[in-house]
Motif scaffolding. Structure first.
Motif, mmCIF file in Angstrom:
data_model
loop_
_atom_site.group_PDB
_atom_site.id
_atom_site.type_symbol
_atom_site.label_atom_id
_atom_site.label_comp_id
_atom_site.label_asym_id
_atom_site.label_seq_id
_atom_site.Cartn_x
_atom_site.Cartn_y
_atom_site.Cartn_z
ATOM 1 N N GLY A 29 23.573 -17.804 8.247
ATOM 2 C CA GLY A 29 22.807 -17.285 7.124
ATOM 3 C C GLY A 29 21.357 -17.730 7.160
ATOM 4 N N ALA A 30 20.978 -18.508 8.167
ATOM 5 C CA ALA A 30 19.594 -18.982 8.307
ATOM 6 C C ALA A 30 18.714 -17.856 8.850
ATOM 7 C CB ALA A 30 19.539 -20.181 9.248
ATOM 8 N N ARG A 31 17.416 -18.043 8.738
ATOM 9 C CA ARG A 31 16.470 -17.116 9.345
ATOM 10 C C ARG A 31 16.383 -17.502 10.817
ATOM 11 N NH1 ARG A 31 10.261 -17.046 7.514
ATOM 12 N NH2 ARG A 31 10.757 -19.239 7.758
ATOM 13 N N VAL A 32 16.922 -16.649 11.685
ATOM 14 C CA VAL A 32 16.982 -16.924 13.122
ATOM 15 C C VAL A 32 16.281 -15.791 13.856
ATOM 16 C CG1 VAL A 32 18.485 -17.307 15.117
ATOM 17 C CG2 VAL A 32 19.208 -18.107 12.852
ATOM 18 N N ALA A 33 15.429 -16.162 14.800
ATOM 19 C CA ALA A 33 14.746 -15.162 15.623
ATOM 20 C C ALA A 33 14.503 -15.755 17.000
ATOM 21 C CB ALA A 33 13.415 -14.754 14.990
ATOM 22 N N SER A 34 14.454 -14.873 17.985
ATOM 23 C CA SER A 34 14.143 -15.326 19.338
ATOM 24 C C SER A 34 12.630 -15.444 19.496
ATOM 25 C CB SER A 34 14.731 -14.369 20.371
ATOM 26 O OG SER A 34 14.260 -13.060 20.156
ATOM 27 N N GLU A 35 12.242 -16.195 20.527
ATOM 28 C CA GLU A 35 10.811 -16.374 20.770
ATOM 29 C C GLU A 35 10.198 -15.072 21.270
ATOM 30 O OE1 GLU A 35 9.748 -19.129 23.900
ATOM 31 O OE2 GLU A 35 11.296 -18.374 25.181
ATOM 32 N N PRO A 36 8.955 -14.833 21.047
ATOM 33 C CA PRO A 36 8.035 -15.647 20.251
ATOM 34 C C PRO A 36 8.371 -15.542 18.761
ATOM 35 C CG PRO A 36 6.950 -13.632 20.934
ATOM 36 C CD PRO A 36 8.295 -13.638 21.588
ATOM 37 N N TRP A 37 8.271 -16.672 18.056
ATOM 38 C CA TRP A 37 8.610 -16.747 16.644
ATOM 39 C C TRP A 37 7.744 -15.741 15.878
ATOM 40 C CZ3 TRP A 37 12.446 -18.341 13.905
ATOM 41 C CH2 TRP A 37 12.305 -18.630 12.547
ATOM 42 N N PRO A 38 8.366 -14.776 15.186
ATOM 43 C CA PRO A 38 7.604 -13.691 14.574
ATOM 44 C C PRO A 38 7.060 -13.970 13.178
ATOM 45 C CG PRO A 38 9.934 -13.262 14.339
ATOM 46 C CD PRO A 38 9.804 -14.544 15.125
ATOM 47 N N PHE A 39 7.282 -15.165 12.639
ATOM 48 C CA PHE A 39 6.874 -15.456 11.269
ATOM 49 C C PHE A 39 5.647 -16.370 11.251
ATOM 50 C CE2 PHE A 39 11.484 -14.786 11.358
ATOM 51 C CZ PHE A 39 11.566 -13.661 10.550
ATOM 52 N N ASP A 40 4.939 -16.388 10.120
ATOM 53 C CA ASP A 40 3.721 -17.191 10.010
ATOM 54 C C ASP A 40 4.002 -18.692 10.025
ATOM 55 O OD1 ASP A 40 2.016 -15.016 9.971
ATOM 56 O OD2 ASP A 40 2.035 -14.856 7.778
#
Length: 188
Positions: free
Chosen positions: A97-108
């Motif tokens: 349920g966490a905010r998970v993303a692959s690199e490159p990290w897309p968030f500020d």
């Protein structure tokens, strides 16, 4: 007991021997069986490293003699490194349920934890299983010393009757299990 692996390899070889155009197999999406509570609200997944043979688009199998060889005319539908990274990222997100993303990290803002996975084995083995083995690392931004380095070895039976689609399904299940392992042992 040896009949199953030989039968599974024979089925893949029979599919490949048909000749003609190359067949591409997508890995199905499998939802994790359970939710895992972790200590981080956001997790960055670095691009997974695969063995040379597994980073190629051919579907590789292990023969009873231990030779790792491509199944003729059978290909993954997507680049294996990209696809495996996205599979694991998705499974981690659904598991935690966490905010998970692959690199490159897309968030500020920066992720609270970063996971790196280095795979040593990624293939349909001679025992009729899809095997994923290697090591993962968790680096955290906090000062609590929760960095981790762990090994893993997962083997999921390949459904015999499904041929290359069964290999893809077993791979999906193995990656889902890997996400559960990382969540339970590396991100708590």
């Amino acid at each position: 007991m040896m009949k199953r692996p030989i039968l599974a390899m024979g089925l893949l070889a029979g599919l490949a021997a048909c000749g003609g155009p190359e067949l591409r197999y997508a890995v199905p999406k499998i939802a994790p069986a359970e939710k895992v509570s972790i200590a981080f609200a956001s997790v960055e997944l670095r691009e997974i490293t695969l063995p040379t043979y597994a980073a190629l688009e051919e579907i590789y199998v292990e023969t009873p003699e231990g030779v790792i060889t491509p199944a003729e005319d059978l290909l993954w539908a997507d680049d294996p490194v990209r696809a495996a990274t996205l599979e694991l990222s998705r499974a981690l997100r659904l598991s935690t349920g966490a905010r998970v993303a692959s690199e490159p990290w897309p968030f500020d803002d920066f992720a609270e934890a970063r996971v790196e996975v280095r795979v040593e084995e990624f293939l349909a083995d001679a025992q009729g299983r899809f095997k994923v083995a290697g090591q993962y690392f968790v680096a955290t931004r906090d000062a609590l010393g929760r960095d981790r380095a762990e090994t893993f070895e997962i083997a999921v039976p390949i459904p015999q009757a499904e041929g290359a689609s069964g290999v893809a399904a077993a791979r999906a299940m193995a990656m889902t299990q890997l996400a559960q392992i990382i969540a339970k042992t590396g991100l708590r």
